[in-house]
Scaffold this motif. Sequence first.
Motif, PDB file in Angstrom:
ATOM      1  N   GLN A  25       0.847  -1.185   0.000  1.00 44.86           N
ATOM      2  CA  GLN A  25       0.000   0.000   0.000  1.00 44.86           C
ATOM      3  C   GLN A  25       0.886   1.240   0.000  1.00 44.86           C
ATOM      4  O   GLN A  25       1.825   1.336   0.797  1.00 44.86           O
ATOM      5  CB  GLN A  25      -0.898   0.007   1.242  1.00 44.86           C
ATOM      6  CG  GLN A  25      -1.850   1.192   1.284  1.00 44.86           C
ATOM      7  CD  GLN A  25      -2.618   1.257   2.590  1.00 44.86           C
ATOM      8  OE1 GLN A  25      -2.462   0.393   3.457  1.00 44.86           O
ATOM      9  NE2 GLN A  25      -3.441   2.262   2.741  1.00 44.86           N
ATOM     10  N   LEU A  26       0.580   2.168  -0.903  1.00 47.26           N
ATOM     11  CA  LEU A  26       1.285   3.442  -0.937  1.00 47.26           C
ATOM     12  C   LEU A  26       0.626   4.362   0.086  1.00 47.26           C
ATOM     13  O   LEU A  26      -0.535   4.741  -0.066  1.00 47.26           O
ATOM     14  CB  LEU A  26       1.210   4.055  -2.343  1.00 47.26           C
ATOM     15  CG  LEU A  26       1.971   5.360  -2.553  1.00 47.26           C
ATOM     16  CD1 LEU A  26       3.459   5.173  -2.316  1.00 47.26           C
ATOM     17  CD2 LEU A  26       1.733   5.891  -3.969  1.00 47.26           C
ATOM     18  N   VAL A  27       1.359   4.704   1.154  1.00 44.74           N
ATOM     19  CA  VAL A  27       0.750   5.505   2.226  1.00 44.74           C
ATOM     20  C   VAL A  27       1.098   6.988   2.119  1.00 44.74           C
ATOM     21  O   VAL A  27       0.439   7.824   2.717  1.00 44.74           O
ATOM     22  CB  VAL A  27       1.143   4.982   3.631  1.00 44.74           C
ATOM     23  CG1 VAL A  27       0.554   3.605   3.871  1.00 44.74           C
ATOM     24  CG2 VAL A  27       2.660   4.975   3.824  1.00 44.74           C
ATOM     25  N   GLY A  28       2.159   7.315   1.363  1.00 42.75           N
ATOM     26  CA  GLY A  28       2.528   8.722   1.263  1.00 42.75           C
ATOM     27  C   GLY A  28       3.463   9.006   0.115  1.00 42.75           C
ATOM     28  O   GLY A  28       4.103   8.097  -0.426  1.00 42.75           O
ATOM     29  N   GLU A  29       3.516  10.290  -0.262  1.00 45.16           N
ATOM     30  CA  GLU A  29       4.400  10.755  -1.327  1.00 45.16           C
ATOM     31  C   GLU A  29       5.086  12.031  -0.865  1.00 45.16           C
ATOM     32  O   GLU A  29       4.513  12.797  -0.087  1.00 45.16           O
ATOM     33  CB  GLU A  29       3.602  11.042  -2.608  1.00 45.16           C
ATOM     34  CG  GLU A  29       2.887   9.848  -3.195  1.00 45.16           C
ATOM     35  CD  GLU A  29       2.099  10.207  -4.462  1.00 45.16           C
ATOM     36  OE1 GLU A  29       2.430  11.231  -5.091  1.00 45.16           O
ATOM     37  OE2 GLU A  29       1.167   9.471  -4.796  1.00 45.16           O
ATOM     38  N   ALA A  30       6.300  12.253  -1.360  1.00 49.66           N
ATOM     39  CA  ALA A  30       7.025  13.487  -1.063  1.00 49.66           C
ATOM     40  C   ALA A  30       7.820  13.880  -2.299  1.00 49.66           C
ATOM     41  O   ALA A  30       8.148  13.032  -3.132  1.00 49.66           O
ATOM     42  CB  ALA A  30       7.948  13.285   0.135  1.00 49.66           C
ATOM     43  N   ALA A  31       8.102  15.191  -2.421  1.00 48.99           N
ATOM     44  CA  ALA A  31       8.779  15.698  -3.617  1.00 48.99           C
ATOM     45  C   ALA A  31      10.229  16.086  -3.374  1.00 48.99           C
ATOM     46  O   ALA A  31      10.955  16.419  -4.307  1.00 48.99           O
ATOM     47  CB  ALA A  31       8.014  16.898  -4.178  1.00 48.99           C
ATOM     48  N   ASN A  32      10.672  16.062  -2.100  1.00 48.58           N
ATOM     49  CA  ASN A  32      12.077  16.367  -1.812  1.00 48.58           C
ATOM     50  C   ASN A  32      12.442  15.771  -0.448  1.00 48.58           C
ATOM     51  O   ASN A  32      11.585  15.227   0.262  1.00 48.58           O
ATOM     52  CB  ASN A  32      12.339  17.880  -1.843  1.00 48.58           C
ATOM     53  CG  ASN A  32      11.482  18.628  -0.837  1.00 48.58           C
ATOM     54  OD1 ASN A  32      11.435  18.294   0.336  1.00 48.58           O
ATOM     55  ND2 ASN A  32      10.779  19.648  -1.320  1.00 48.58           N
ATOM     56  N   GLY A  33      13.705  15.897  -0.084  1.00 44.95           N
ATOM     57  CA  GLY A  33      14.190  15.280   1.142  1.00 44.95           C
ATOM     58  C   GLY A  33      13.545  15.820   2.408  1.00 44.95           C
ATOM     59  O   GLY A  33      13.285  15.075   3.352  1.00 44.95           O
ATOM     60  N   ILE A  34      13.293  17.113   2.451  1.00 44.23           N
ATOM     61  CA  ILE A  34      12.685  17.715   3.644  1.00 44.23           C
ATOM     62  C   ILE A  34      11.269  17.171   3.836  1.00 44.23           C
ATOM     63  O   ILE A  34      10.886  16.769   4.945  1.00 44.23           O
ATOM     64  CB  ILE A  34      12.689  19.259   3.535  1.00 44.23           C
ATOM     65  CG1 ILE A  34      14.140  19.760   3.563  1.00 44.23           C
ATOM     66  CG2 ILE A  34      11.892  19.896   4.674  1.00 44.23           C
ATOM     67  CD1 ILE A  34      14.335  21.181   3.120  1.00 44.23           C
ATOM     68  N   ASP A  35      10.485  17.143   2.734  1.00 40.83           N
ATOM     69  CA  ASP A  35       9.140  16.541   2.787  1.00 40.83           C
ATOM     70  C   ASP A  35       9.214  15.072   3.215  1.00 40.83           C
ATOM     71  O   ASP A  35       8.375  14.591   3.965  1.00 40.83           O
ATOM     72  CB  ASP A  35       8.467  16.567   1.398  1.00 40.83           C
ATOM     73  CG  ASP A  35       7.973  17.954   1.019  1.00 40.83           C
ATOM     74  OD1 ASP A  35       7.967  18.834   1.890  1.00 40.83           O
ATOM     75  OD2 ASP A  35       7.605  18.132  -0.155  1.00 40.83           O
ATOM     76  N   ALA A  36      10.224  14.380   2.695  1.00 47.86           N
ATOM     77  CA  ALA A  36      10.368  12.946   2.970  1.00 47.86           C
ATOM     78  C   ALA A  36      10.529  12.692   4.466  1.00 47.86           C
ATOM     79  O   ALA A  36       9.910  11.781   5.027  1.00 47.86           O
ATOM     80  CB  ALA A  36      11.568  12.378   2.219  1.00 47.86           C
TER      81      ALA A  36
END
Length: 201
Positions: A25-36
Amino acid sequence: MLVVDDHPLLREGIAAVLQGQADMQLVGEAANGIDAIAQFRALRPDVTLMDLQMPGMGGIEAIAALRREFPDARIAVLTTYRGDAQALRAIKAGAAGYLLKSMLRRELADTVRSLHAGRRVIPADIAMAMAEHVTDETLSLREIDVLRLAGGGNSNREIGQALGIAEDTVKAHMKNVLAKLHARDRTHAVTIALRRGILDA
């Protein structure tokens, strides 16, 4: 799973592949390291896929930060680059896997399952390249700076001015670079460094 990549289309593609997997299951997405890092703290995913080249904080820095805070984090690098130097940096930062974007559709599910089971996943050709260069002397940060500026078409004098060092010092650094990379000349050295991921494209 958490997917970290600055290209929305790639994240959508991964989501589409995962939809067919009953155990994922994909629970989350982020666009850069800080978001990650923020998403990881909130979601605590079992497996994270992390791009290397992103605006702001890149993947290697984010992997190192996550592993310091969450030593058990299972993170795989997601990249277009086959370079052994870049793979080695990622693994030293704490990545447990290395997945080329060209392999996603075929190998994503198996890679995620292997990571979740606690295994390392490194494609054979990248592992071979790493093994081939394991005894090589690594370039110093200053040598990488010199090589990067040489790759931009700068003369030794211009490199010296940019780095605040003497032209003779630049020549000495370049001589070391050629020896360490087994390169014929500076153009050859830049080509090798780009292929291996010592320099970013």
